[in-house]
Design an enzyme around this catalytic site. Sequence first.
Site, mmCIF file in Angstrom:
data_model
loop_
_atom_site.group_PDB
_atom_site.id
_atom_site.type_symbol
_atom_site.label_atom_id
_atom_site.label_comp_id
_atom_site.label_asym_id
_atom_site.label_seq_id
_atom_site.Cartn_x
_atom_site.Cartn_y
_atom_site.Cartn_z
ATOM 1 N N ASP A 1 -4.323 4.137 -2.122
ATOM 2 C CA ASP A 1 -5.557 4.758 -1.294
ATOM 3 C C ASP A 1 -5.943 6.189 -1.799
ATOM 4 O OD1 ASP A 1 -6.028 2.471 0.384
ATOM 5 O OD2 ASP A 1 -3.926 2.989 1.061
ATOM 6 N N HIS B 1 -1.276 -1.166 -4.351
ATOM 7 C CA HIS B 1 -2.588 -0.602 -3.775
ATOM 8 C C HIS B 1 -2.367 0.665 -3.469
ATOM 9 C CE1 HIS B 1 -6.015 -1.139 -1.283
ATOM 10 N NE2 HIS B 1 -5.644 -0.339 -0.404
ATOM 11 N N MET C 1 -8.195 9.126 -0.669
ATOM 12 C CA MET C 1 -8.956 9.552 0.320
ATOM 13 C C MET C 1 -9.400 11.240 0.048
ATOM 14 S SD MET C 1 -6.663 8.569 3.372
ATOM 15 C CE MET C 1 -6.024 6.711 3.529
ATOM 16 N N MET D 1 -11.769 5.719 -1.273
ATOM 17 C CA MET D 1 -12.392 6.137 -0.023
ATOM 18 C C MET D 1 -12.890 7.339 -0.280
ATOM 19 S SD MET D 1 -9.448 4.567 2.589
ATOM 20 C CE MET D 1 -8.205 4.367 1.325
ATOM 21 N N ASP E 1 -7.408 -5.224 4.132
ATOM 22 C CA ASP E 1 -6.576 -4.127 4.388
ATOM 23 C C ASP E 1 -6.640 -3.710 5.589
ATOM 24 O OD1 ASP E 1 -5.164 -1.735 3.789
ATOM 25 O OD2 ASP E 1 -6.923 -0.996 2.434
ATOM 26 N N MET F 1 -12.427 -4.152 5.421
ATOM 27 C CA MET F 1 -11.543 -3.078 5.974
ATOM 28 C C MET F 1 -11.421 -3.840 7.251
ATOM 29 S SD MET F 1 -10.483 -1.052 4.037
ATOM 30 C CE MET F 1 -9.458 0.107 5.109
ATOM 31 N N SER G 1 1.098 -1.201 0.032
ATOM 32 C CA SER G 1 -0.069 0.311 -0.040
ATOM 33 C C SER G 1 0.921 1.424 0.020
ATOM 34 C CB SER G 1 -0.934 0.051 1.440
ATOM 35 O OG SER G 1 -1.575 1.031 1.395
ATOM 36 N N HIS H 1 -8.032 2.000 -4.414
ATOM 37 C CA HIS H 1 -8.761 1.924 -3.399
ATOM 38 C C HIS H 1 -9.719 3.555 -3.073
ATOM 39 C CE1 HIS H 1 -9.712 1.047 1.232
ATOM 40 N NE2 HIS H 1 -10.760 1.514 0.525
HETATM 41 C C1 DX5 Z 1 -6.015 2.435 5.435
HETATM 42 C C2 DX5 Z 1 -5.847 2.279 3.886
HETATM 43 C C3 DX5 Z 1 -4.529 1.271 3.840
HETATM 44 C C4 DX5 Z 1 -3.414 1.520 4.621
HETATM 45 C C5 DX5 Z 1 -2.656 0.210 5.278
HETATM 46 O O1 DX5 Z 1 -7.241 3.403 5.197
HETATM 47 O O2 DX5 Z 1 -6.973 1.636 3.064
HETATM 48 O O3 DX5 Z 1 -4.536 0.513 2.508
HETATM 49 O O4 DX5 Z 1 -2.562 2.273 3.664
HETATM 50 O O5 DX5 Z 1 -1.850 0.434 5.876
HETATM 51 P P1 DX5 Z 1 -1.278 -0.473 7.151
HETATM 52 O O6 DX5 Z 1 -0.949 -1.806 6.653
HETATM 53 O O7 DX5 Z 1 -0.249 0.394 7.610
HETATM 54 O O8 DX5 Z 1 -2.565 -0.577 7.807
HETATM 55 ZN ZN ZN Z 2 -6.508 0.655 1.200
#
Ligand code: DX5
Ligand code: ZN
Length: 219
Positions: A35, A33, A37, A68, A175, A137, A8, A66
Amino acid sequence: MSVVISPSLLAADIGNLSEELALLDQYGIPVLHIDIMDGHFVPNMSFGPDQIKMMRSLCKAEFDVHMMVQEPDRYIPAFVDAGADRITIHVEATTHVHRSLQLIASYGKKIGIALNPGTPVDMCKHVLGMVDIVLVMSVNPGFGGQKSITDMLGKIEELAQLKEQHGYSYTIQVDGGINQSNIASFVEAGAEDIVMGSAIFQKGRTEENMKAFENWLKS
Ligand code: DX5
Ligand code: ZN
C-alpha cells in the site's frame, strides 16, 4: 476459478521488515500487496519507491503496488523503477484514467484500477477491457484493521457479471477488512484475489494464518 490470498504488508511488523519478508519469501507467497499512501488522497502515509526498492531483493513474490496517491502519473515511473510488477491506481485520483493506465502499460506492467466504496462501477466501465485487475475497496482506504463494508458484495457481483458478458480478462480483487468470518461471502460474490492485512499478520502467526486460509480455499 482459482482464488489467491495476497498478504498486505501494511499489517506486518515494520520494525522487523526484513524478517517478515524473508518469512513470506520462504513460504512462497505468489503476490505481495504493498500500500502506497500519500497523506493527500488518503489521510495516512506509508511506503515510497526507495522502500520498495529495498524490499525487492528480499522477496521474489510479484509486487502488487496499490497506489492511494493523488495524480499517480507523477510517481508511476519511480515505482516501476523500484520493482513493481503490478500497479493499481484509483479511478478517483486521476483526471485522465485511461492515460494513467496507458502509462503503466507502457512499462509492460500489469495494470489495475481501484474503486473506493462510494464509487460506482460505471466510473471505470470504459477501461474494463484494458485492465488486468479491478480492485474493489471494501473499506475507506487509508488504514489497515478496519471493518469491511458488506454493501461491496453487490459491486463485486456486478463486475463478475460484466466480466462474463464481455469476456474481459481482469481479476477481481477485494481489499479491506477481510477475515475468517467474511471471506466466504466475498469469494461467493466473485472475488478472485483477496487482500488481507491484519488477518494474515495477526499474533505473529503469519505462516499458520496463510496456510489456514489457503487450505480453506482448497477445501
Ligand atoms: C487499506 C489498504 C489495505 C489494508 C488491508 O487502505 O489498502 O490493503 O492494508 O488491511 P486489513 O486486511 O487489515 O483491512
Ligand atoms: Zn491495499
